[in-house]
Write an enzyme that holds these catalytic residues in place. Structure first.
Site, PDB file in Angstrom:
ATOM      1  N   HIS A 307       0.851  -1.195   0.000  1.00 49.91           N
ATOM      2  CA  HIS A 307       0.000   0.000   0.000  1.00 49.91           C
ATOM      3  C   HIS A 307       0.883   1.239   0.000  1.00 49.91           C
ATOM      4  O   HIS A 307       1.947   1.248   0.617  1.00 49.91           O
ATOM      5  CB  HIS A 307      -0.887   0.022   1.258  1.00 49.91           C
ATOM      6  CG  HIS A 307      -2.046   0.959   1.128  1.00 49.91           C
ATOM      7  ND1 HIS A 307      -1.925   2.302   1.380  1.00 49.91           N
ATOM      8  CD2 HIS A 307      -3.321   0.740   0.739  1.00 49.91           C
ATOM      9  CE1 HIS A 307      -3.107   2.872   1.166  1.00 49.91           C
ATOM     10  NE2 HIS A 307      -3.968   1.961   0.777  1.00 49.91           N
ATOM     11  N   ASP A 364      -8.014  -4.993  -0.243  1.00 50.29           N
ATOM     12  CA  ASP A 364      -8.521  -5.829  -1.341  1.00 50.29           C
ATOM     13  C   ASP A 364      -8.220  -7.307  -1.169  1.00 50.29           C
ATOM     14  O   ASP A 364      -8.726  -8.140  -1.920  1.00 50.29           O
ATOM     15  CB  ASP A 364      -7.916  -5.345  -2.670  1.00 50.29           C
ATOM     16  CG  ASP A 364      -8.416  -3.953  -3.019  1.00 50.29           C
ATOM     17  OD1 ASP A 364      -7.583  -3.050  -3.210  1.00 50.29           O
ATOM     18  OD2 ASP A 364      -9.645  -3.774  -3.040  1.00 50.29           O
TER      19      ASP A 364
HETATM   20  C1  SDX Z   1      -6.059   0.302  -3.020  1.00 48.76           C
HETATM   21  O1  SDX Z   1      -4.232   4.749  -1.968  1.00 48.76           O
HETATM   22  C2  SDX Z   1      -5.200   4.160  -1.403  1.00 48.76           C
HETATM   23  O2  SDX Z   1      -5.643   4.519  -0.355  1.00 48.76           O
HETATM   24  C3  SDX Z   1      -5.771   2.981  -2.182  1.00 48.76           C
HETATM   25  C4  SDX Z   1      -6.805   2.141  -1.467  1.00 48.76           C
HETATM   26  C5  SDX Z   1      -8.078   2.928  -1.220  1.00 48.76           C
HETATM   27  O3  SDX Z   1      -8.796   2.598  -0.261  1.00 48.76           O
HETATM   28  O4  SDX Z   1      -8.397   3.823  -2.039  1.00 48.76           O
HETATM   29  O5  SDX Z   1      -6.306   1.684  -0.230  1.00 48.76           O
HETATM   30  C6  SDX Z   1      -7.222   0.938  -2.303  1.00 48.76           C
HETATM   31  O6  SDX Z   1      -5.788   0.671  -4.132  1.00 48.76           O
HETATM   32  C7  SDX Z   1      -5.235  -0.752  -2.304  1.00 48.76           C
HETATM   33  C8  SDX Z   1      -4.041  -1.268  -3.179  1.00 48.76           C
HETATM   34  C9  SDX Z   1      -4.565  -2.362  -4.103  1.00 48.76           C
HETATM   35  N1  SDX Z   1      -3.509  -2.745  -5.073  1.00 48.76           N
HETATM   36  C10 SDX Z   1      -2.908  -3.955  -5.020  1.00 48.76           C
HETATM   37  O7  SDX Z   1      -3.103  -4.796  -4.138  1.00 48.76           O
HETATM   38  C11 SDX Z   1      -1.940  -4.214  -6.180  1.00 48.76           C
HETATM   39  C12 SDX Z   1      -0.628  -4.819  -5.638  1.00 48.76           C
HETATM   40  N2  SDX Z   1       0.069  -3.757  -4.870  1.00 48.76           N
HETATM   41  C13 SDX Z   1       1.022  -2.964  -5.569  1.00 48.76           C
HETATM   42  O8  SDX Z   1       0.976  -2.868  -6.935  1.00 48.76           O
HETATM   43  C14 SDX Z   1       1.579  -1.787  -4.772  1.00 48.76           C
HETATM   44  O9  SDX Z   1       1.871  -2.241  -3.515  1.00 48.76           O
HETATM   45  C15 SDX Z   1       0.738  -0.528  -4.682  1.00 48.76           C
HETATM   46  C16 SDX Z   1       0.312  -0.044  -6.030  1.00 48.76           C
HETATM   47  C17 SDX Z   1      -0.469  -0.754  -3.833  1.00 48.76           C
HETATM   48  C18 SDX Z   1       1.604   0.559  -4.010  1.00 48.76           C
HETATM   49  O10 SDX Z   1       2.622   0.850  -4.888  1.00 48.76           O
HETATM   50  P1  SDX Z   1       3.792   1.910  -4.526  1.00 48.76           P
HETATM   51  O11 SDX Z   1       3.498   2.601  -3.241  1.00 48.76           O
HETATM   52  O12 SDX Z   1       4.024   2.751  -5.744  1.00 48.76           O
HETATM   53  O13 SDX Z   1       5.009   0.998  -4.248  1.00 48.76           O
HETATM   54  P2  SDX Z   1       5.984   0.433  -5.356  1.00 48.76           P
HETATM   55  O14 SDX Z   1       5.194  -0.105  -6.527  1.00 48.76           O
HETATM   56  O15 SDX Z   1       7.021   1.479  -5.616  1.00 48.76           O
HETATM   57  O16 SDX Z   1       6.640  -0.831  -4.604  1.00 48.76           O
HETATM   58  C19 SDX Z   1       7.724  -0.646  -3.687  1.00 48.76           C
HETATM   59  C20 SDX Z   1       8.508  -1.958  -3.742  1.00 48.76           C
HETATM   60  C21 SDX Z   1       8.924  -2.335  -5.170  1.00 48.76           C
HETATM   61  O17 SDX Z   1      10.073  -3.185  -5.053  1.00 48.76           O
HETATM   62  P3  SDX Z   1      11.576  -2.504  -5.252  1.00 48.76           P
HETATM   63  O18 SDX Z   1      11.544  -1.795  -6.606  1.00 48.76           O
HETATM   64  O19 SDX Z   1      11.736  -1.546  -4.099  1.00 48.76           O
HETATM   65  O20 SDX Z   1      12.512  -3.684  -5.220  1.00 48.76           O
HETATM   66  O21 SDX Z   1       7.658  -3.044  -3.297  1.00 48.76           O
HETATM   67  C22 SDX Z   1       7.441  -3.950  -4.381  1.00 48.76           C
HETATM   68  C23 SDX Z   1       7.806  -3.202  -5.662  1.00 48.76           C
HETATM   69  O22 SDX Z   1       8.210  -4.116  -6.681  1.00 48.76           O
HETATM   70  N3  SDX Z   1       6.016  -4.309  -4.352  1.00 48.76           N
HETATM   71  C24 SDX Z   1       5.542  -5.542  -4.552  1.00 48.76           C
HETATM   72  C25 SDX Z   1       4.155  -5.433  -4.366  1.00 48.76           C
HETATM   73  N4  SDX Z   1       3.819  -4.159  -4.065  1.00 48.76           N
HETATM   74  C26 SDX Z   1       4.983  -3.452  -4.062  1.00 48.76           C
HETATM   75  N5  SDX Z   1       6.150  -6.713  -4.872  1.00 48.76           N
HETATM   76  C27 SDX Z   1       5.345  -7.798  -5.007  1.00 48.76           C
HETATM   77  N6  SDX Z   1       3.989  -7.775  -4.836  1.00 48.76           N
HETATM   78  C28 SDX Z   1       3.371  -6.615  -4.517  1.00 48.76           C
HETATM   79  N7  SDX Z   1       2.042  -6.583  -4.339  1.00 48.76           N
END
Ligand code: SDX
Length: 428
Positions: A307, A364
């Site tokens: 998140h 989610d």
């Molecule tokens: C919602 O913002 C809100 O409030 C949203 C929400 C709401 O109520 O409105 O809470 C609802 O959207 C919840 C999120 C639902 N999405 C998912 O579950 C999709 C999977 N999660 C990710 O794609 C990710 O965690 C996000 C999009 C939620 C957050 O992305 P960020 O903050 O931009 O973080 P990032 O993509 O830069 O990740 C940081 C690191 C990366 O690794 P490094 O480059 O540092 O090595 O964490 C890794 C990412 O690759 N990473 C994951 C991951 N999520 C982040 N690796 C594997 N699986 C994951 N799910």
């Protein structure tokens, strides 16, 4: 602590005011920076940038705190109803019994939609995703209520637009589901409460009316409350940005629905179930998929994990996980993907990759398991998220307009070509 931050740029000092919020959050107000220094700030994805001040929702990502208008989400999920929470978010205080009754009656009165909307609905192929239908039909409300397009609506006109949208979205959502199934649509019944009415419109058919199950209604109320607002997330920021151009509430929420549809945002609840089904079909080896999620060369992500703000647990996920257990046992359902979800969660929470990146289950991760237990099909999961988030979008749009915020227009740093002369095509 000084009320100003000092910035030294090219040997010159700039003092920027510090803003402190109710819960002691701090911000540097940079609204004068470009005029005084010529510099702007850059922050891809707005990870460190506040867009506004807001009195609606507070969340603390480190402590896993979430409250609506000061009331903790745990109390509201346990003791309130979705309609009461909608009133709280939109008008700022818990309603009296008379206010709640009047609000609920106004919503019921506006749940029918213009019959011409069925012609638009019939134009969609049955394979159309309900989120695409929802966004289109919400935008089409401007055609049926052109007064909603006025940028100088009176308070009562704006309030009527909000009530109409609160009322009609559940009807439109249920109709989009019926359309995707080629089934006859159902009309709302005023004797039913909001959640029972939605379930009736979703699941009644010409042979028999849906039999309201209190366990299902209670679970749905809780899920909608937990999704009702979440400060400046992607879809809410979209609603505020579109609304800042004085676009109508319906156009702004239609854009918010499209933003929510993204699999990294609200579309994740559908993606979680598809991921769990994929793991089950592949033999149920959760460790194999944890390894895939960690592999930078593999596009697979653990959907429902991570998140932008919560770097500890998502308080909503904790409540939803318990509700999932309660609902499945109350309905006597044994869903194998719930066990896969729990194994996945345990494996991830002990894995350094997830621990280092503070990746925990988000709202989610478990919600789809409950929707599935309630008989709601996977393609409707993000529609359920939109139904829950609607009062938050409305409250945020209303706040943005009441605060008379300027049109949102971010800056950029240009990194393209230097000025060059046009070359006639024969010389290229
Ligand atoms: C919602 O913002 C809100 O409030 C949203 C929400 C709401 O109520 O409105 O809470 C609802 O959207 C919840 C999120 C639902 N999405 C998912 O579950 C999709 C999977 N999660 C990710 O794609 C990710 O965690 C996000 C999009 C939620 C957050 O992305 P960020 O903050 O931009 O973080 P990032 O993509 O830069 O990740 C940081 C690191 C990366 O690794 P490094 O480059 O540092 O090595 O964490 C890794 C990412 O690759 N990473 C994951 C991951 N999520 C982040 N690796 C594997 N699986 C994951 N799910």
């Amino acid at each position: 602590m000084s009320d100003f931050a000092e910035l030294i740029l090219e040997g010159k000092s700039y003092k920027l005011p510090i803003v402190v919020g109710t819960e002691d959050e701090k911000a540097i107000d940079i609204s004068s920076l470009r005029a005084e220094s010529g510099f702007i700030t850059l922050d891809s994805g707005y990870k460190n940038t506040g867009a506004t001040t807001s009195a609606i929702t507070y969340l603390d990502g480190e402590e896993g705190i979430l409250s609506y208008r000061g009331y903790p989400i745990e109390e509201l999920a346990e003791k309130s109803s979705f309609i009461e929470v909608s009133y709280l978010l939109i008008y700022g205080s818990l309603p009296t019994a008379a206010e709640l009754d009047a609000f609920s009656k106004r919503i019921k009165r506006h749940m029918l939609v213009n019959e011409d909307m069925r012609k638009i609905l019939d134009g969609f192929p049955s394979a159309a995703h309900p989120m695409g239908i929802l966004s289109a039909l919400v935008s089409s409300l401007t055609a049926f209520y052109p007064e909603s397009l006025k940028s100088n609506q009176t308070k009562d006109e704006m309030d009527l637009s909000m009530i109409r949208l609160m009322a009609k979205l559940s009807t439109i959502a249920a109709w989009s589901f019926k359309n995707s199934n080629g089934q006859r649509i159902n009309y709302p019944k005023n004797k039913l409460d909001y959640c029972s009415n939605f379930l009736h419109m979703m699941f009644s058919d010409p042979t028999e009316d849906y039999e309201v199950n209190p366990v299902v209604v209670d679970a749905l109320n809780k899920l909608l409350i937990l999704h009702a607002d979440h400060e400046q997330n992607c879809s809410t920021s979209t609603v505020r940005l579109v609304g800042s151009a004085h676009a109508s509430l319906y156009s702004s929420v239609s854009a918010g629905i499209s933003a929510l549809w993204g699999p990294l945002h609200g579309g994740a609840n559908q993606a979680v179930i598809e991921m769990l089904e994929q793991i089950k079909a592949d033999g149920g080896d959760s460790k194999k998929f944890i390894a895939k999620a960690k592999d930078k060369n593999d596009p697979f992500r653990l959907m429902g994990f991570g998140h932008r703000v919560y770097k500890n647990f998502d308080p909503r996920a904790k409540i939803i996980k318990k509700t999932a257990d309660d609902v499945l046992s109350a309905l006597g359902i044994k869903d194998p993907i719930l066990n896969i979800a729990k194994e996945l969660e345990q494996a991830a929470l002990t894995d350094p990759y997830f621990i280092e990146r503070k990746l925990y289950p988000n709202v989610d991760f478990y919600s789809g398991i409950i929707y599935r237990a309630l008989g709601i099909p996977t393609e409707m999961f993000t529609v359920m998220f939109a139904l829950g988030r609607l009062p938050g979008w409305i409250a945020q749009w209303k706040e943005m307009r009441e605060q008379k915020e300027p049109i949102g227009r971010p800056r950029q740093i240009y990194v393209g070509e230097n000025t060059r002369k046009y070359v006639p095509i024969e010389e290229r």
